[in-house]
Design an enzyme around this catalytic site. Structure first.
Site, PDB file in Angstrom:
ATOM      1  N   SER A   1       0.674  -1.135   0.094  1.00  0.00           N
ATOM      2  CA  SER A   1       0.034   0.062  -0.075  1.00  0.00           C
ATOM      3  C   SER A   1       0.851   1.389  -0.050  1.00  0.00           C
ATOM      4  CB  SER A   1      -0.875  -0.023   1.124  1.00  0.00           C
ATOM      5  OG  SER A   1      -0.087  -0.249   2.505  1.00  0.00           O
TER       6      SER A   1
ATOM      7  N   SER B   1      14.362  -7.527   5.869  1.00  0.00           N
ATOM      8  CA  SER B   1      14.686  -7.386   7.542  1.00  0.00           C
ATOM      9  C   SER B   1      14.871  -5.966   7.823  1.00  0.00           C
ATOM     10  CB  SER B   1      15.796  -8.450   7.715  1.00  0.00           C
ATOM     11  OG  SER B   1      16.517  -8.448   8.963  1.00  0.00           O
TER      12      SER B   1
ATOM     13  N   TYR C   1      11.344  -4.687  17.941  1.00  0.00           N
ATOM     14  CA  TYR C   1      11.691  -4.635  16.693  1.00  0.00           C
ATOM     15  C   TYR C   1      12.615  -5.439  16.360  1.00  0.00           C
ATOM     16  CZ  TYR C   1      12.107  -2.690  12.057  1.00  0.00           C
ATOM     17  OH  TYR C   1      12.165  -2.463  10.624  1.00  0.00           O
TER      18      TYR C   1
ATOM     19  N   LYS D   1      12.998  -8.741  13.798  1.00  0.00           N
ATOM     20  CA  LYS D   1      13.638  -9.006  12.533  1.00  0.00           C
ATOM     21  C   LYS D   1      14.910  -9.901  12.839  1.00  0.00           C
ATOM     22  CE  LYS D   1      11.531  -5.924  10.231  1.00  0.00           C
ATOM     23  NZ  LYS D   1      10.874  -6.090   8.948  1.00  0.00           N
TER      24      LYS D   1
HETATM   25  N1  NAP Z   1      11.830   2.719   6.274  1.00  0.00           N
HETATM   26  C1  NAP Z   1      12.788   2.161   6.642  1.00  0.00           C
HETATM   27  O1  NAP Z   1      13.557   2.821   7.265  1.00  0.00           O
HETATM   28  C2  NAP Z   1      12.964   0.785   7.119  1.00  0.00           C
HETATM   29  C3  NAP Z   1      14.339   0.245   7.693  1.00  0.00           C
HETATM   30  C4  NAP Z   1      14.556  -1.228   7.606  1.00  0.00           C
HETATM   31  C5  NAP Z   1      13.275  -2.010   7.472  1.00  0.00           C
HETATM   32  N2  NAP Z   1      12.209  -1.489   7.129  1.00  0.00           N
HETATM   33  C6  NAP Z   1      11.170  -2.414   6.711  1.00  0.00           C
HETATM   34  O2  NAP Z   1      10.501  -2.409   5.792  1.00  0.00           O
HETATM   35  C7  NAP Z   1       9.113  -2.793   5.426  1.00  0.00           C
HETATM   36  C8  NAP Z   1       8.293  -2.088   4.697  1.00  0.00           C
HETATM   37  O3  NAP Z   1       8.079  -0.664   5.745  1.00  0.00           O
HETATM   38  P1  NAP Z   1       8.256   0.743   5.263  1.00  0.00           P
HETATM   39  O4  NAP Z   1       9.340   1.604   5.545  1.00  0.00           O
HETATM   40  O5  NAP Z   1       7.751   0.808   3.692  1.00  0.00           O
HETATM   41  O6  NAP Z   1       6.973   1.259   6.033  1.00  0.00           O
HETATM   42  P2  NAP Z   1       5.482   1.532   5.682  1.00  0.00           P
HETATM   43  O7  NAP Z   1       5.181   2.402   4.445  1.00  0.00           O
HETATM   44  O8  NAP Z   1       4.698   1.904   7.074  1.00  0.00           O
HETATM   45  O9  NAP Z   1       5.052   0.134   4.898  1.00  0.00           O
HETATM   46  C9  NAP Z   1       4.591  -0.960   5.820  1.00  0.00           C
HETATM   47  C10 NAP Z   1       3.664  -1.635   5.116  1.00  0.00           C
HETATM   48  O10 NAP Z   1       3.221  -2.993   5.922  1.00  0.00           O
HETATM   49  C11 NAP Z   1       1.921  -3.121   5.854  1.00  0.00           C
HETATM   50  N3  NAP Z   1       1.400  -3.921   6.744  1.00  0.00           N
HETATM   51  C12 NAP Z   1       1.331  -3.585   8.214  1.00  0.00           C
HETATM   52  N4  NAP Z   1       0.642  -4.824   8.646  1.00  0.00           N
HETATM   53  C13 NAP Z   1       0.268  -5.495   7.805  1.00  0.00           C
HETATM   54  C14 NAP Z   1      -0.602  -6.608   7.741  1.00  0.00           C
HETATM   55  N5  NAP Z   1      -0.935  -7.096   9.010  1.00  0.00           N
HETATM   56  N6  NAP Z   1      -0.783  -7.246   6.659  1.00  0.00           N
HETATM   57  C15 NAP Z   1      -0.576  -6.740   5.501  1.00  0.00           C
HETATM   58  N7  NAP Z   1       0.371  -5.536   5.547  1.00  0.00           N
HETATM   59  C16 NAP Z   1       0.688  -4.962   6.488  1.00  0.00           C
HETATM   60  C17 NAP Z   1       1.367  -1.576   5.801  1.00  0.00           C
HETATM   61  O11 NAP Z   1       0.055  -1.702   5.272  1.00  0.00           O
HETATM   62  P3  NAP Z   1      -1.189  -0.622   5.688  1.00  0.00           P
HETATM   63  O12 NAP Z   1      -1.186   0.352   4.717  1.00  0.00           O
HETATM   64  O13 NAP Z   1      -2.281  -1.818   5.578  1.00  0.00           O
HETATM   65  O14 NAP Z   1      -0.902  -0.247   7.281  1.00  0.00           O
HETATM   66  C18 NAP Z   1       2.214  -1.139   4.791  1.00  0.00           C
HETATM   67  O15 NAP Z   1       2.073  -1.248   3.364  1.00  0.00           O
HETATM   68  C19 NAP Z   1       8.868  -3.248   6.777  1.00  0.00           C
HETATM   69  O16 NAP Z   1       8.842  -4.506   7.252  1.00  0.00           O
HETATM   70  C20 NAP Z   1       9.904  -2.368   7.841  1.00  0.00           C
HETATM   71  O17 NAP Z   1      10.173  -3.066   9.052  1.00  0.00           O
HETATM   72  C21 NAP Z   1      12.031  -0.183   6.956  1.00  0.00           C
END
Ligand code: NAP
Length: 298
Positions: free
Chosen positions: A13, A144, A158, A162
């Site tokens: 999304s 991760s 968190y 991971k």
């Molecule tokens: N951004 C960073 O700095 C960073 C760094 C390291 C790792 N990550 C990892 O990257 C991944 C994506 O995060 P992002 O940074 O892109 O943040 P984000 O924009 O908040 O994306 C998180 C996504 O996970 C979805 N989600 C949460 N719970 C869910 C569920 N039960 N079923 C299906 N979808 C679900 C959210 O959907 P909804 O719209 O429905 O809530 C959203 O699409 C995560 O695993 C995060 O831990 C991020």
């Protein structure tokens, strides 16, 4: 196998999942962009993705998938296989950040975090692997974090989610290599996505308030993370490169980050140690990648 892959992505999304969808589809890969509730809370995101796909003639299909729900995951995977006939790459991306002093995180908050960040990939992998094993090929990818290798105070749960994901993904890589399937881990550093706005805070304020100066740590950590955040397209470009790397040539881990605090060194060291562990247990041959040949049941 065609060089154009069929890719299923969770949490499409917003953020990384959305960028992976656009980046992969623009290179001709068929993408099943899954998200929870595309007809409700994510209706706007789903219709923006569909509109972009129509405008640019991209091979993108939006599907419903809540990674905390076994039935939803199974239905999403079956719908993708019914449409495309196969899944070449499953990207376990859905997840969220939980911040706060560890003692102030309730057991219910911890359970929910693990249900998404760890059990989500467990469900997705169990749903896609029978198809990949029949195909004798495929990639399960795990988004991760640098926090899957190093630990920050106020991010313990968190990090635990991971670290757990990393252990599972690595064990999978050994068990699946002989069947021509790769398990890959991507470890992003801090990147600009909606992740910081979607962060959950430790609920037990009463306990937090007894910690004196230490209770300021979560704000310091979160401030540092968001001020250092890089351009998320870097991670999407890395995922594209991994998807397009030939079978058998992928690494187990990819660290992608604006800063390196030593995660690459940890990965290099554990690679050597793990090789010795596998050798020591007499498992080196059993865990080697074998192209397109089934060692297992099917
Ligand atoms: N951004 C960073 O700095 C960073 C760094 C390291 C790792 N990550 C990892 O990257 C991944 C994506 O995060 P992002 O940074 O892109 O943040 P984000 O924009 O908040 O994306 C998180 C996504 O996970 C979805 N989600 C949460 N719970 C869910 C569920 N039960 N079923 C299906 N979808 C679900 C959210 O959907 P909804 O719209 O429905 O809530 C959203 O699409 C995560 O695993 C995060 O831990 C991020």
């Amino acid at each position: 196998m065609s060089s154009k892959q069929v890719v299923l992505i969770t949490g499409s999304s917003t953020g990384f999942g959305r960028l992976f969808t656009e980046t992969l589809a623009r290179k001709g890969h068929t993408v099943f962009a899954t998200m929870r509730d595309p007809g409700g809370r994510n209706a706007k995101n789903a219709s923006e993705i569909r509109a972009l796909a129509e405008k640019e003639s991209l091979p993108v299909h939006v599907l419903e998938m809540d990674v905390t729900d076994d039935g939803s995951v199974e239905r999403g995977v079956e719908a993708a296989v019914a449409k495309a006939g196969r899944i070449d790459v499953a990207i376990n991306n859905a997840g969220y950040f939980l911040t706060g002093l560890e003692e102030a995180v309730t057991t219910e908050q911890a359970r929910r975090l693990m249900d998404t960040n760890f059990l989500g990939p467990v469900r997705v992998n169990r749903a896609v692997l029978p198809h990949m094993r029949r195909q004798r090929s495929g990639v399960i990818m795990h988004i991760s974090s640098g926090a899957g290798r190093v630990i920050l105070p106020s991010a313990g749960f968190y990090c635990a989610s991971k670290f757990a994901l990393e252990a599972l993904a690595e064990a999978y890589s050994y068990e699946l290599a002989g069947q021509g399937i790769e398990s890959v881990i991507v470890e992003p550093g801090a990147y600009e996505t909606p992740v910081f706005g979607n962060t959950v805070t430790a609920a037990d304020e009463g306990r937090t308030n007894t910690y004196g100066a230490v209770k300021e740590i979560p704000a310091k950590v979160n401030g540092a993370l968001s001020s250092r955040a890089g351009n998320a397209q870097e991670v999407a470009d890395a995922v594209l490169r991994i998807v397009e790397t030939p079978a058998g040539e992928k690494q187990l881990r990819y660290y992608v980050a604006p800063q390196n605090f030593g995660v690459e060194e940890i990965n290099a060291l554990t690679k050597q140690i793990q090789a010795k562990v596998l050798e020591g247990f007499g498992l080196a041959a059993d865990t080697k990648f074998v192209r397109g040949k089934a060692a297992g049941a099917f």
